[in-house]
Motif scaffolding. Sequence first.
Motif, PDB file in Angstrom:
ATOM      1  N   THR A  41      41.572  51.891  35.310  1.00 50.47           N
ATOM      2  CA  THR A  41      42.097  52.162  36.634  1.00 50.47           C
ATOM      3  C   THR A  41      43.259  51.248  36.961  1.00 50.47           C
ATOM      4  N   SER A  42      43.166  49.978  36.585  1.00 49.67           N
ATOM      5  CA  SER A  42      44.201  49.015  36.921  1.00 49.67           C
ATOM      6  C   SER A  42      45.373  49.066  35.964  1.00 49.67           C
ATOM      7  N   GLU A  43      45.299  49.900  34.916  1.00 47.21           N
ATOM      8  CA  GLU A  43      46.378  49.971  33.948  1.00 47.21           C
ATOM      9  C   GLU A  43      47.355  51.103  34.275  1.00 47.21           C
ATOM     10  N   LEU A  44      47.320  51.614  35.526  1.00 44.89           N
ATOM     11  CA  LEU A  44      48.288  52.602  35.949  1.00 44.89           C
ATOM     12  C   LEU A  44      49.683  51.984  35.934  1.00 44.89           C
ATOM     13  N   ASN A  45      50.682  52.792  36.209  1.00 45.21           N
ATOM     14  CA  ASN A  45      52.059  52.344  36.038  1.00 45.21           C
ATOM     15  C   ASN A  45      52.487  51.413  37.163  1.00 45.21           C
ATOM     16  N   LEU A  46      52.041  50.174  37.086  1.00 44.64           N
ATOM     17  CA  LEU A  46      52.456  49.198  38.092  1.00 44.64           C
ATOM     18  C   LEU A  46      53.957  48.964  38.041  1.00 44.64           C
ATOM     19  N   ASN A  47      54.559  49.157  36.877  1.00 37.98           N
ATOM     20  CA  ASN A  47      55.996  48.937  36.758  1.00 37.98           C
ATOM     21  C   ASN A  47      56.803  49.955  37.562  1.00 37.98           C
ATOM     22  N   ASP A  48      56.168  51.069  37.924  1.00 40.59           N
ATOM     23  CA  ASP A  48      56.861  52.076  38.722  1.00 40.59           C
ATOM     24  C   ASP A  48      56.849  51.720  40.205  1.00 40.59           C
ATOM     25  N   CYS A  49      56.111  50.698  40.568  1.00 43.76           N
ATOM     26  CA  CYS A  49      56.012  50.288  41.961  1.00 43.76           C
ATOM     27  C   CYS A  49      56.958  49.125  42.236  1.00 43.76           C
ATOM     28  N   ASN A  50      57.181  48.863  43.487  1.00 42.82           N
ATOM     29  CA  ASN A  50      58.082  47.780  43.876  1.00 42.82           C
ATOM     30  C   ASN A  50      57.314  46.460  43.915  1.00 42.82           C
ATOM     31  N   ASN A  51      56.867  46.016  42.746  1.00 43.01           N
ATOM     32  CA  ASN A  51      56.129  44.773  42.633  1.00 43.01           C
ATOM     33  C   ASN A  51      56.975  43.716  41.940  1.00 43.01           C
ATOM     34  N   THR A  52      56.784  42.472  42.324  1.00 43.39           N
ATOM     35  CA  THR A  52      57.400  41.371  41.595  1.00 43.39           C
ATOM     36  C   THR A  52      56.522  41.024  40.403  1.00 43.39           C
ATOM     37  N   ASP A  53      57.123  40.362  39.430  1.00 44.33           N
ATOM     38  CA  ASP A  53      56.356  39.935  38.269  1.00 44.33           C
ATOM     39  C   ASP A  53      55.163  39.080  38.686  1.00 44.33           C
ATOM     40  N   ILE A  54      55.362  38.211  39.663  1.00 40.64           N
ATOM     41  CA  ILE A  54      54.303  37.287  40.048  1.00 40.64           C
ATOM     42  C   ILE A  54      53.140  38.018  40.708  1.00 40.64           C
ATOM     43  N   SER A  55      53.417  39.094  41.447  1.00 38.59           N
ATOM     44  CA  SER A  55      52.327  39.826  42.091  1.00 38.59           C
ATOM     45  C   SER A  55      51.483  40.572  41.067  1.00 38.59           C
ATOM     46  N   VAL A  56      52.138  41.147  40.066  1.00 36.92           N
ATOM     47  CA  VAL A  56      51.399  41.823  38.995  1.00 36.92           C
ATOM     48  C   VAL A  56      50.583  40.809  38.204  1.00 36.92           C
ATOM     49  N   LEU A  57      51.178  39.660  37.915  1.00 39.50           N
ATOM     50  CA  LEU A  57      50.459  38.609  37.208  1.00 39.50           C
ATOM     51  C   LEU A  57      49.236  38.166  37.996  1.00 39.50           C
ATOM     52  N   ALA A  58      49.393  37.995  39.302  1.00 41.53           N
ATOM     53  CA  ALA A  58      48.268  37.570  40.137  1.00 41.53           C
ATOM     54  C   ALA A  58      47.139  38.593  40.081  1.00 41.53           C
ATOM     55  N   TYR A  59      47.489  39.864  40.193  1.00 43.94           N
ATOM     56  CA  TYR A  59      46.469  40.918  40.161  1.00 43.94           C
ATOM     57  C   TYR A  59      45.765  40.956  38.813  1.00 43.94           C
ATOM     58  N   LYS A  60      46.526  40.878  37.732  1.00 42.31           N
ATOM     59  CA  LYS A  60      45.925  40.963  36.399  1.00 42.31           C
ATOM     60  C   LYS A  60      45.163  39.695  36.033  1.00 42.31           C
ATOM     61  N   SER A  61      45.374  38.596  36.772  1.00 37.21           N
ATOM     62  CA  SER A  61      44.609  37.377  36.526  1.00 37.21           C
ATOM     63  C   SER A  61      43.168  37.504  37.029  1.00 37.21           C
ATOM     64  N   LEU A  62      42.937  38.434  37.938  1.00 36.83           N
ATOM     65  CA  LEU A  62      41.614  38.580  38.542  1.00 36.83           C
ATOM     66  C   LEU A  62      40.617  39.177  37.553  1.00 36.83           C
ATOM     67  N   PRO A  63      39.332  38.817  37.669  1.00 37.04           N
ATOM     68  CA  PRO A  63      38.313  39.520  36.883  1.00 37.04           C
ATOM     69  C   PRO A  63      38.381  41.017  37.160  1.00 37.04           C
ATOM     70  N   ALA A  64      38.152  41.836  36.147  1.00 36.95           N
ATOM     71  CA  ALA A  64      38.274  43.291  36.287  1.00 36.95           C
ATOM     72  C   ALA A  64      37.362  43.833  37.381  1.00 36.95           C
ATOM     73  N   THR A  65      36.191  43.222  37.550  1.00 33.32           N
ATOM     74  CA  THR A  65      35.283  43.688  38.604  1.00 33.32           C
ATOM     75  C   THR A  65      35.924  43.551  39.979  1.00 33.32           C
ATOM     76  N   ILE A  66      36.708  42.499  40.192  1.00 35.29           N
ATOM     77  CA  ILE A  66      37.361  42.291  41.479  1.00 35.29           C
ATOM     78  C   ILE A  66      38.603  43.166  41.597  1.00 35.29           C
ATOM     79  N   GLN A  67      39.308  43.401  40.504  1.00 36.74           N
ATOM     80  CA  GLN A  67      40.415  44.354  40.528  1.00 36.74           C
ATOM     81  C   GLN A  67      39.930  45.701  41.049  1.00 36.74           C
ATOM     82  N   LYS A  68      38.812  46.161  40.525  1.00 34.91           N
ATOM     83  CA  LYS A  68      38.256  47.454  40.948  1.00 34.91           C
ATOM     84  C   LYS A  68      37.825  47.423  42.405  1.00 34.91           C
ATOM     85  N   ALA A  69      37.147  46.351  42.795  1.00 38.65           N
ATOM     86  CA  ALA A  69      36.648  46.252  44.172  1.00 38.65           C
ATOM     87  C   ALA A  69      37.788  46.260  45.174  1.00 38.65           C
TER      88      ALA A  69
END
Length: 285
Positions: free
Chosen positions: A22-50
């Motif tokens: 679910t979290s591997e959707l095209n984040l690059n297509d969104c207006n995200n900064t590198d740091i925001s994507v890094l922050a999200y992907k740093s989270l445990p997958a259970t919290i990404q989903k929640a």
Amino acid sequence: MTIPFTDLFYDNPVSHDTNNKTSELNLNDCNNTDISVLAYKSLPATIQKALLSQNRLVIIANNPSITIETLEQTLQPTDIVVLFNDFIHADFFATHALAKTLPKLLFFRQIGDSRLHFGLPPRSNNLIAIEQMAQHAALGIFLSNISYQFPTPTDDPKPNDDPISEDRVLSIAHDLKVIFDSSEHCRVLSEQHPVVADYPSFADIHSSAPTSGFLMYRLLLAARQPVQCLQRTNNPQKRTAPVEILLLGFNDDDKTAHFWEGHNWAFERQELAAPPIGVEIIRQY
């Protein structure tokens, strides 16, 4: 001059294999900064989903003035609870009719350069409550700097700082060990994560770094942007707002019983004095 957190950009984000499609959707297509994507992907997958279904992150300080009554009045069914180390009111979060159903993110900070983390064996801990939490709702765990080493009392360099009592849990049960060994549930978070790259640490104090609460606040604040993008991708017809953040029990300096000189309290208080939209602070004295 301090660089505002919102102006920080990083060219080489570190990615993690989260096993979370679910979290591997095209984040690059969104207006995200590198740091925001890094922050999200740093989270445990259970919290990404929640985060894709819950509306608010409630970050709770270890402040003894926070009562169970306050928690009952504050918590909502669409919250994610964030707790630290040997957190307060463990039984409440593990057994209360609402609180036990909320996803939880637990942060355990490394003790200096040792093999130990605050809130985990052989130090004081809430392992029995954590086992109950894992049975009722999504559970994510952060360990600062190093993975949990499953230390014994002989590994404690300063055992007199936290004398062992009869009711202390000294080892982790198998079911909970599986969670600590799982990248889906458990991740290591550096105290020098890029979300705090602008933090003015003290060069003359060993291990000077942000407080646990400020580090987690910065990380989750940055992670909100990809969450909103993924929510829009999953449900284009639904209008989505950024995940809200509530800081509960984060006191001013003169109301805090203990604060380590290695944290830059003035910097943190200055930033939290004017929180951005979607961030609320409830101080308890």
